[in-house]
Motif scaffolding. Structure first.
Motif, PDB file in Angstrom:
ATOM      1  N   LEU A  27       0.812  -1.225   0.000  1.00 51.39           N
ATOM      2  CA  LEU A  27       0.000   0.000   0.000  1.00 51.39           C
ATOM      3  C   LEU A  27       0.846   1.277   0.000  1.00 51.39           C
ATOM      4  CD1 LEU A  27      -2.825  -1.088   2.454  1.00 51.39           C
ATOM      5  CD2 LEU A  27      -2.828  -1.113  -0.041  1.00 51.39           C
ATOM      6  N   CYS A  28       2.153   1.129  -0.055  1.00 47.89           N
ATOM      7  CA  CYS A  28       3.066   2.279  -0.037  1.00 47.89           C
ATOM      8  C   CYS A  28       3.261   2.793  -1.465  1.00 47.89           C
ATOM      9  CB  CYS A  28       4.394   1.840   0.575  1.00 47.89           C
ATOM     10  SG  CYS A  28       5.769   2.961   0.336  1.00 47.89           S
ATOM     11  N   GLY A  29       2.797   4.006  -1.739  1.00 50.79           N
ATOM     12  CA  GLY A  29       2.948   4.601  -3.071  1.00 50.79           C
ATOM     13  C   GLY A  29       4.396   4.831  -3.447  1.00 50.79           C
ATOM     14  N   THR A  30       5.198   5.274  -2.491  1.00 51.52           N
ATOM     15  CA  THR A  30       6.624   5.492  -2.746  1.00 51.52           C
ATOM     16  C   THR A  30       7.306   4.173  -3.094  1.00 51.52           C
ATOM     17  OG1 THR A  30       6.588   7.337  -1.195  1.00 51.52           O
ATOM     18  CG2 THR A  30       8.752   6.476  -1.792  1.00 51.52           C
ATOM     19  N   CYS A  31       6.862   3.094  -2.458  1.00 45.43           N
ATOM     20  CA  CYS A  31       7.419   1.771  -2.758  1.00 45.43           C
ATOM     21  C   CYS A  31       7.135   1.369  -4.200  1.00 45.43           C
ATOM     22  CB  CYS A  31       6.834   0.720  -1.818  1.00 45.43           C
ATOM     23  SG  CYS A  31       7.272   0.934  -0.088  1.00 45.43           S
ATOM     24  N   GLN A  32       5.974   1.730  -4.703  1.00 45.53           N
ATOM     25  CA  GLN A  32       5.616   1.393  -6.083  1.00 45.53           C
ATOM     26  C   GLN A  32       6.555   2.090  -7.070  1.00 45.53           C
ATOM     27  OE1 GLN A  32       3.340  -0.974  -6.615  1.00 45.53           O
ATOM     28  NE2 GLN A  32       3.027  -1.058  -4.411  1.00 45.53           N
ATOM     29  N   VAL A  33       6.824   3.363  -6.825  1.00 39.54           N
ATOM     30  CA  VAL A  33       7.724   4.130  -7.697  1.00 39.54           C
ATOM     31  C   VAL A  33       9.155   3.599  -7.572  1.00 39.54           C
ATOM     32  CG1 VAL A  33       8.721   6.417  -8.131  1.00 39.54           C
ATOM     33  CG2 VAL A  33       6.282   6.194  -7.608  1.00 39.54           C
ATOM     34  N   ALA A  34       9.599   3.367  -6.329  1.00 35.69           N
ATOM     35  CA  ALA A  34      10.952   2.852  -6.100  1.00 35.69           C
ATOM     36  C   ALA A  34      11.123   1.490  -6.764  1.00 35.69           C
ATOM     37  CB  ALA A  34      11.225   2.759  -4.606  1.00 35.69           C
ATOM     38  N   GLY A  35      10.110   0.654  -6.678  1.00 36.50           N
ATOM     39  CA  GLY A  35      10.185  -0.671  -7.288  1.00 36.50           C
ATOM     40  C   GLY A  35      10.346  -0.616  -8.798  1.00 36.50           C
ATOM     41  N   LYS A  36       9.674   0.337  -9.429  1.00 38.14           N
ATOM     42  CA  LYS A  36       9.800   0.485 -10.881  1.00 38.14           C
ATOM     43  C   LYS A  36      11.203   0.954 -11.262  1.00 38.14           C
ATOM     44  CE  LYS A  36       4.924   1.144 -11.668  1.00 38.14           C
ATOM     45  NZ  LYS A  36       3.834   2.021 -12.004  1.00 38.14           N
ATOM     46  N   MET A  37      11.755   1.882 -10.497  1.00 38.21           N
ATOM     47  CA  MET A  37      13.126   2.332 -10.769  1.00 38.21           C
ATOM     48  C   MET A  37      14.109   1.181 -10.570  1.00 38.21           C
ATOM     49  SD  MET A  37      13.527   6.238  -9.365  1.00 38.21           S
ATOM     50  CE  MET A  37      13.224   5.859  -7.656  1.00 38.21           C
ATOM     51  N   LEU A  38      13.896   0.419  -9.512  1.00 36.14           N
ATOM     52  CA  LEU A  38      14.779  -0.697  -9.207  1.00 36.14           C
ATOM     53  C   LEU A  38      14.714  -1.776 -10.283  1.00 36.14           C
ATOM     54  CD1 LEU A  38      16.786  -1.541  -7.089  1.00 36.14           C
ATOM     55  CD2 LEU A  38      14.923  -2.537  -5.783  1.00 36.14           C
ATOM     56  N   ASP A  39      13.522  -2.026 -10.815  1.00 35.03           N
ATOM     57  CA  ASP A  39      13.379  -3.013 -11.892  1.00 35.03           C
ATOM     58  C   ASP A  39      14.258  -2.652 -13.092  1.00 35.03           C
ATOM     59  OD1 ASP A  39      11.617  -4.653 -10.525  1.00 35.03           O
ATOM     60  OD2 ASP A  39       9.822  -3.750 -11.413  1.00 35.03           O
ATOM     61  N   VAL A  40      14.331  -1.376 -13.409  1.00 32.86           N
ATOM     62  CA  VAL A  40      15.164  -0.931 -14.530  1.00 32.86           C
ATOM     63  C   VAL A  40      16.648  -1.143 -14.209  1.00 32.86           C
ATOM     64  CG1 VAL A  40      15.884   1.067 -15.894  1.00 32.86           C
ATOM     65  CG2 VAL A  40      13.467   0.747 -15.334  1.00 32.86           C
ATOM     66  N   ALA A  41      17.065  -0.733 -13.024  1.00 36.07           N
ATOM     67  CA  ALA A  41      18.479  -0.844 -12.638  1.00 36.07           C
ATOM     68  C   ALA A  41      18.926  -2.304 -12.536  1.00 36.07           C
ATOM     69  CB  ALA A  41      18.723  -0.109 -11.329  1.00 36.07           C
ATOM     70  N   VAL A  42      18.068  -3.167 -12.020  1.00 34.82           N
ATOM     71  CA  VAL A  42      18.411  -4.584 -11.835  1.00 34.82           C
ATOM     72  C   VAL A  42      18.694  -5.265 -13.172  1.00 34.82           C
ATOM     73  CG1 VAL A  42      17.387  -6.812 -11.182  1.00 34.82           C
ATOM     74  CG2 VAL A  42      17.275  -4.886  -9.621  1.00 34.82           C
ATOM     75  N   GLU A  43      18.006  -4.853 -14.211  1.00 33.40           N
ATOM     76  CA  GLU A  43      18.215  -5.452 -15.535  1.00 33.40           C
ATOM     77  C   GLU A  43      19.654  -5.268 -16.021  1.00 33.40           C
ATOM     78  OE1 GLU A  43      16.146  -7.315 -17.489  1.00 33.40           O
ATOM     79  OE2 GLU A  43      14.843  -7.324 -15.734  1.00 33.40           O
ATOM     80  N   LEU A  44      20.336  -4.252 -15.527  1.00 38.73           N
ATOM     81  CA  LEU A  44      21.702  -3.971 -15.954  1.00 38.73           C
ATOM     82  C   LEU A  44      22.738  -4.819 -15.231  1.00 38.73           C
ATOM     83  CD1 LEU A  44      21.282  -0.094 -16.041  1.00 38.73           C
ATOM     84  CD2 LEU A  44      21.249  -1.666 -17.992  1.00 38.73           C
ATOM     85  N   PHE A  45      22.306  -5.549 -14.179  1.00 37.72           N
ATOM     86  CA  PHE A  45      23.212  -6.387 -13.397  1.00 37.72           C
ATOM     87  C   PHE A  45      22.613  -7.788 -13.222  1.00 37.72           C
ATOM     88  CE2 PHE A  45      24.218  -2.063 -12.122  1.00 37.72           C
ATOM     89  CZ  PHE A  45      25.606  -2.048 -12.205  1.00 37.72           C
ATOM     90  N   PRO A  46      22.555  -8.567 -14.289  1.00 41.09           N
ATOM     91  CA  PRO A  46      21.922  -9.888 -14.198  1.00 41.09           C
ATOM     92  C   PRO A  46      22.665 -10.870 -13.288  1.00 41.09           C
ATOM     93  CG  PRO A  46      22.966  -9.612 -16.331  1.00 41.09           C
ATOM     94  CD  PRO A  46      23.056  -8.291 -15.628  1.00 41.09           C
ATOM     95  N   ASN A  47      23.930 -10.606 -12.986  1.00 40.79           N
ATOM     96  CA  ASN A  47      24.714 -11.520 -12.155  1.00 40.79           C
ATOM     97  C   ASN A  47      24.566 -11.261 -10.659  1.00 40.79           C
ATOM     98  OD1 ASN A  47      25.672 -12.762 -14.476  1.00 40.79           O
ATOM     99  ND2 ASN A  47      27.431 -11.412 -14.611  1.00 40.79           N
ATOM    100  N   ILE A  48      23.890 -10.194 -10.281  1.00 41.39           N
ATOM    101  CA  ILE A  48      23.679  -9.901  -8.865  1.00 41.39           C
ATOM    102  C   ILE A  48      22.355 -10.534  -8.440  1.00 41.39           C
ATOM    103  CG2 ILE A  48      23.278  -8.088  -7.151  1.00 41.39           C
ATOM    104  CD1 ILE A  48      25.003  -6.227  -8.769  1.00 41.39           C
ATOM    105  N   SER A  49      22.405 -11.330  -7.386  1.00 36.90           N
ATOM    106  CA  SER A  49      21.180 -11.916  -6.840  1.00 36.90           C
ATOM    107  C   SER A  49      20.320 -10.805  -6.263  1.00 36.90           C
ATOM    108  CB  SER A  49      21.513 -12.919  -5.740  1.00 36.90           C
ATOM    109  OG  SER A  49      22.211 -14.006  -6.257  1.00 36.90           O
ATOM    110  N   SER A  50      19.066 -10.750  -6.683  1.00 35.62           N
ATOM    111  CA  SER A  50      18.191  -9.694  -6.188  1.00 35.62           C
ATOM    112  C   SER A  50      16.764 -10.201  -6.077  1.00 35.62           C
ATOM    113  CB  SER A  50      18.245  -8.474  -7.109  1.00 35.62           C
ATOM    114  OG  SER A  50      17.847  -8.818  -8.413  1.00 35.62           O
TER     115      SER A  50
END
Length: 104
Positions: A27-50
């Motif tokens: 229910l955290c709106g900020t979490c929704q935005v942060a999660g979308k940003m994180l999804d983009v960044a994570v794609e650039l590091f496929p070898n890091i467990s996340s």
């Protein structure tokens, strides 16, 4: 980013692996935005467990990591928490943070 149960997070810590865990609440709106940003960044590091976990179901880990609020990203180096991030400024900011654990 894949949803992780508590056991998967403990496995990451016990195996002394580099990685990161994103704690949020649905229910955290900020979490929704942060999660979308994180999804983009994570794609650039496929070898890091996340993974991500709903903090509502992780009271023991919330206490163990001393999480003060959500969203919270915990960076782990060899299974040891090296940084907690509460302010997800931008995708480039997250990229730089992730680059630190990928290259240390």
């Amino acid at each position: 980013m894949q949803q992780w149960p508590e056991e998967k997070i403990e496995e990451l810590i016990d195996s002394h692996t580099d990685g990161m865990v994103y704690f949020y609440t649905p229910l955290c709106g900020t979490c929704q935005v942060a999660g979308k940003m994180l999804d983009v960044a994570v794609e650039l590091f496929p070898n890091i467990s996340s993974g991500k976990s709903d903090l509502n179901f992780m009271p023991r880990l919330a206490e163990q990591f001393q999480i003060e609020s959500v969203p919270c990203l915990i960076l782990l180096k060899e299974g040891v928490p090296i940084e907690k991030i509460y302010a997800f400024h931008s995708v480039p900011f997250l990229y730089e943070k992730m680059k630190q654990i990928a290259s240390k």
